[in-house]
Structures are given as C-alpha cells and as structure tokens.
Design a protein around this motif. Structure first.
Motif, PDB file in Angstrom:
ATOM      1  N   MET A 127       0.833  -1.198   0.000  1.00 23.20           N
ATOM      2  CA  MET A 127       0.000   0.000   0.000  1.00 23.20           C
ATOM      3  C   MET A 127       0.871   1.253   0.000  1.00 23.20           C
ATOM      4  SD  MET A 127      -3.079   1.146   2.588  1.00 23.20           S
ATOM      5  CE  MET A 127      -3.904  -0.415   2.363  1.00 23.20           C
ATOM      6  N   GLN A 128       1.918   1.244   0.798  1.00 21.75           N
ATOM      7  CA  GLN A 128       2.819   2.389   0.855  1.00 21.75           C
ATOM      8  C   GLN A 128       3.483   2.609  -0.507  1.00 21.75           C
ATOM      9  OE1 GLN A 128       5.917   2.092   3.772  1.00 21.75           O
ATOM     10  NE2 GLN A 128       6.472   4.237   3.596  1.00 21.75           N
ATOM     11  N   ALA A 129       3.867   1.525  -1.161  1.00 18.48           N
ATOM     12  CA  ALA A 129       4.468   1.641  -2.491  1.00 18.48           C
ATOM     13  C   ALA A 129       3.471   2.223  -3.488  1.00 18.48           C
ATOM     14  CB  ALA A 129       4.970   0.281  -2.959  1.00 18.48           C
ATOM     15  N   ARG A 130       2.212   1.779  -3.419  1.00 21.74           N
ATOM     16  CA  ARG A 130       1.187   2.318  -4.314  1.00 21.74           C
ATOM     17  C   ARG A 130       0.966   3.806  -4.059  1.00 21.74           C
ATOM     18  NH1 ARG A 130      -1.609  -2.518  -3.222  1.00 21.74           N
ATOM     19  NH2 ARG A 130      -2.968  -1.432  -1.764  1.00 21.74           N
ATOM     20  N   VAL A 131       0.919   4.180  -2.776  1.00 20.44           N
ATOM     21  CA  VAL A 131       0.714   5.589  -2.432  1.00 20.44           C
ATOM     22  C   VAL A 131       1.883   6.429  -2.950  1.00 20.44           C
ATOM     23  CG1 VAL A 131       0.632   7.215  -0.493  1.00 20.44           C
ATOM     24  CG2 VAL A 131      -0.811   5.181  -0.478  1.00 20.44           C
ATOM     25  N   GLN A 132       3.093   5.929  -2.761  1.00 20.27           N
ATOM     26  CA  GLN A 132       4.264   6.665  -3.239  1.00 20.27           C
ATOM     27  C   GLN A 132       4.241   6.787  -4.765  1.00 20.27           C
ATOM     28  OE1 GLN A 132       7.504   4.508  -1.467  1.00 20.27           O
ATOM     29  NE2 GLN A 132       7.493   5.745   0.387  1.00 20.27           N
ATOM     30  N   ALA A 133       3.841   5.720  -5.445  1.00 17.84           N
ATOM     31  CA  ALA A 133       3.754   5.767  -6.901  1.00 17.84           C
ATOM     32  C   ALA A 133       2.694   6.771  -7.339  1.00 17.84           C
ATOM     33  CB  ALA A 133       3.446   4.383  -7.453  1.00 17.84           C
ATOM     34  N   GLN A 134       1.560   6.796  -6.635  1.00 17.84           N
ATOM     35  CA  GLN A 134       0.508   7.756  -6.969  1.00 17.84           C
ATOM     36  C   GLN A 134       0.985   9.188  -6.736  1.00 17.84           C
ATOM     37  OE1 GLN A 134      -2.756   6.470  -4.529  1.00 17.84           O
ATOM     38  NE2 GLN A 134      -3.446   4.906  -5.983  1.00 17.84           N
ATOM     39  N   GLN A 135       1.699   9.389  -5.627  1.00 21.23           N
ATOM     40  CA  GLN A 135       2.219  10.733  -5.341  1.00 21.23           C
ATOM     41  C   GLN A 135       3.227  11.157  -6.404  1.00 21.23           C
ATOM     42  OE1 GLN A 135       3.666  10.208  -1.339  1.00 21.23           O
ATOM     43  NE2 GLN A 135       1.761  10.912  -0.416  1.00 21.23           N
ATOM     44  N   ALA A 136       4.095  10.237  -6.798  1.00 22.29           N
ATOM     45  CA  ALA A 136       5.081  10.551  -7.832  1.00 22.29           C
ATOM     46  C   ALA A 136       4.377  10.858  -9.146  1.00 22.29           C
ATOM     47  CB  ALA A 136       6.054   9.393  -7.998  1.00 22.29           C
ATOM     48  N   ASP A 137       3.331  10.112  -9.473  1.00 18.12           N
ATOM     49  CA  ASP A 137       2.575  10.348 -10.707  1.00 18.12           C
ATOM     50  C   ASP A 137       1.897  11.713 -10.658  1.00 18.12           C
ATOM     51  OD1 ASP A 137       1.553   9.475 -13.269  1.00 18.12           O
ATOM     52  OD2 ASP A 137      -0.401   9.293 -12.268  1.00 18.12           O
ATOM     53  N   ARG A 138       1.286  12.042  -9.514  1.00 21.56           N
ATOM     54  CA  ARG A 138       0.652  13.364  -9.375  1.00 21.56           C
ATOM     55  C   ARG A 138       1.675  14.480  -9.532  1.00 21.56           C
ATOM     56  NH1 ARG A 138      -1.506  12.154  -4.194  1.00 21.56           N
ATOM     57  NH2 ARG A 138      -2.814  10.379  -4.598  1.00 21.56           N
ATOM     58  N   LEU A 139       2.848  14.281  -8.938  1.00 20.54           N
ATOM     59  CA  LEU A 139       3.903  15.289  -9.033  1.00 20.54           C
ATOM     60  C   LEU A 139       4.364  15.448 -10.482  1.00 20.54           C
ATOM     61  CD1 LEU A 139       5.771  17.225  -7.543  1.00 20.54           C
ATOM     62  CD2 LEU A 139       7.345  15.320  -7.191  1.00 20.54           C
ATOM     63  N   ARG A 140       4.533  14.316 -11.188  1.00 19.23           N
ATOM     64  CA  ARG A 140       4.932  14.383 -12.599  1.00 19.23           C
ATOM     65  C   ARG A 140       3.874  15.121 -13.431  1.00 19.23           C
ATOM     66  NH1 ARG A 140       6.916   9.206 -11.615  1.00 19.23           N
ATOM     67  NH2 ARG A 140       4.978   8.227 -12.276  1.00 19.23           N
ATOM     68  N   ARG A 141       2.602  14.802 -13.168  1.00 20.08           N
ATOM     69  CA  ARG A 141       1.535  15.475 -13.924  1.00 20.08           C
ATOM     70  C   ARG A 141       1.495  16.966 -13.615  1.00 20.08           C
ATOM     71  NH1 ARG A 141      -3.440  12.830 -12.323  1.00 20.08           N
ATOM     72  NH2 ARG A 141      -2.328  11.263 -11.163  1.00 20.08           N
ATOM     73  N   ALA A 142       1.679  17.316 -12.328  1.00 15.01           N
ATOM     74  CA  ALA A 142       1.679  18.730 -11.944  1.00 15.01           C
ATOM     75  C   ALA A 142       2.854  19.456 -12.588  1.00 15.01           C
ATOM     76  CB  ALA A 142       1.736  18.859 -10.419  1.00 15.01           C
ATOM     77  N   GLU A 143       4.015  18.822 -12.598  1.00 12.53           N
ATOM     78  CA  GLU A 143       5.181  19.439 -13.222  1.00 12.53           C
ATOM     79  C   GLU A 143       4.977  19.582 -14.728  1.00 12.53           C
ATOM     80  OE1 GLU A 143       8.443  16.978 -11.998  1.00 12.53           O
ATOM     81  OE2 GLU A 143       8.630  18.004 -10.075  1.00 12.53           O
ATOM     82  N   ALA A 144       4.373  18.571 -15.366  1.00 13.66           N
ATOM     83  CA  ALA A 144       4.102  18.651 -16.800  1.00 13.66           C
ATOM     84  C   ALA A 144       3.106  19.766 -17.099  1.00 13.66           C
ATOM     85  CB  ALA A 144       3.575  17.309 -17.311  1.00 13.66           C
ATOM     86  N   ALA A 145       2.095  19.906 -16.266  1.00 12.26           N
ATOM     87  CA  ALA A 145       1.107  20.972 -16.467  1.00 12.26           C
ATOM     88  C   ALA A 145       1.754  22.339 -16.279  1.00 12.26           C
ATOM     89  CB  ALA A 145      -0.055  20.803 -15.493  1.00 12.26           C
TER      90      ALA A 145
END
Length: 91
Positions: free
Chosen positions: A51-69
């Motif tokens: 679960m922690q790995a999934r949360v970290q992956a989701q956070q990293a994905d959100r950060l990547r999307r925010a940076e791309a935006a």
C-alpha cells in the motif's frame, strides 16, 4: 485391599496420562495460534508495504503530472509573450 489399591493406582495413572495429553494438546494449540499470528503479521506487513508503495507511486505520478502541467503553462506563457513581442515589432 491390594486389588483396590491397584485399581486406584491405575485410575491415578490414567488421569495423569490424560492430564499430560491435555497439556500437550494445549501446547500444540498455542504453537499453532502463535504460528498463525506470525503469518498474519507478515501478511499485514506485506500489505502495508504494498500500500505504501502504491501511495508513493501515486504521489510521484501526481507530481509528474503537476510538473508537466506547469511546464506546459510556462511554455504557453513564453509562446504568448513571443507572439506579443512579434506583434509589437510589427506595429
């Protein structure tokens, strides 16, 4: 009288054997419960790690999307500024 003592001794020995078997049964049950508890703890720890790995992956994905935006917004701003600068030179 001797027979009565032998019968009593037999009953006491049988009770002792039954008592020992009950103790062994309880010990075996306690060990089984302990083993099951350890397995459950390992499973829960693995699930928590997953679960922690999934949360970290989701956070990293959100950060990547925010940076791309943000990058896209900055590029649009730069493009607009260039267009404004070109329009000002033409006028």
């Amino acid at each position: 009288m001797k027979l009565a003592l032998q019968i009593a001794a037999g009953i006491v020995m049988a009770a002792a054997v039954v008592f020992v078997f009950r103790i062994l049964f309880v010990v075996a049950g306690v060990k089984a419960v302990g083993h099951a508890t350890q397995q459950m703890q390992a499973t829960v720890q693995q699930q928590a790690a997953d679960m922690q790995a999934r949360v970290q992956a989701q956070q990293a994905d959100r950060l990547r999307r925010a940076e791309a935006a943000k990058k896209a917004q900055l590029e649009a701003t730069v493009a607009q500024m260039r267009a404004d600068a070109n329009a000002a030179r033409i006028e």
